[in-house]
Design an enzyme around this catalytic site. Structure first.
Site: not given
Length: 209
Positions: A101, A114
């Site tokens: 990401s 995350y």
């Protein structure tokens, strides 16, 4: 025409695609079944296996089911975790793609864990590329914000959605199809001289360490 050309790049190839629960792809049986039907409708040979990639036995079941059905593995797209059990089945010319990401470059305070796990995937990409070379290529994709059910909290609020759009140069959010296109490129022979790299698909969002 473009889709037919893209499909020909993967004729005879066997790919395993793991996924997150409600994100770009899915590990819930209902969602897996829906995805399988959509792919079959496009003439793609596919079957679905529910697999929690954090479970070693389920990972083995996924690998064994694939090898038993198709006899080999050419491509692995890991959208959730490492699938090291597949390594013995990956032959010369195979490819692994991790879905990281852009948040892995700049973890947000509200999603610290995350972000950290996605940062770890960037390092894992580099390490595995060296370990599995020269036979297997290992790359990663770092998507920008993609509105999926997993991220519905953003798209449900127009102000929040616009704030995410505004940080991109293209002034819009990404799509699962755009991430898929990037994965298809890295998995194909078009990227035969690309390994150990992270392809950022984030519409121009700031995404460097």
């Amino acid at each position: 025409m473009e889709n037919k050309v893209a499909a020909r790049r993967f004729e005879g190839k066997v790919a395993i695609v793991t996924a997150s629960t409600q994100g770009i792809a899915s590990s819930l049986k209902k969602n897996v079944d829906e995805a399988v039907e959509k792919l079959k409708a496009k003439g793609i040979h596919v079957f679905g296996v529910v697999c929690q990639v954090s479970d070693a036995q389920q990972r083995k079941n996924l690998i064994n089911a694939t090898v038993e059905k198709y006899g080999k593995i050419d491509v692995i797209v890991s959208n959730a975790a490492v699938n090291a059990d597949a390594a013995p089945h990956l032959k010369k010319g195979s490819s692994i793609i991790f879905i990281s990401s852009y948040g892995g470059y700049q973890p947000q305070a509200s999603m610290a864990m995350y972000g950290v796990t996605k940062t770890a995937l960037l390092g894992l990409t580099k390490a595995l590329a060296a370990e599995l070379a020269p036979n297997v290529r290992v790359n990663a994709i770092a998507p920008g914000f993609v509105p999926t059910r997993f991220a519905a909290f953003v798209t449900a609020n127009e102000t929040t959605k616009k704030s995410f759009e505004d940080i991109t140069l293209l002034k819009r959010l990404g799509t699962p199809e755009e991430i898929g296109a990037a994965a298809a490129f890295l998995a194909s022979d078009d990227a035969s001289y690309v390994t150990g790299e992270i392809l950022i698909v984030a519409g121009g969002t700031a995404s460097r360490l």
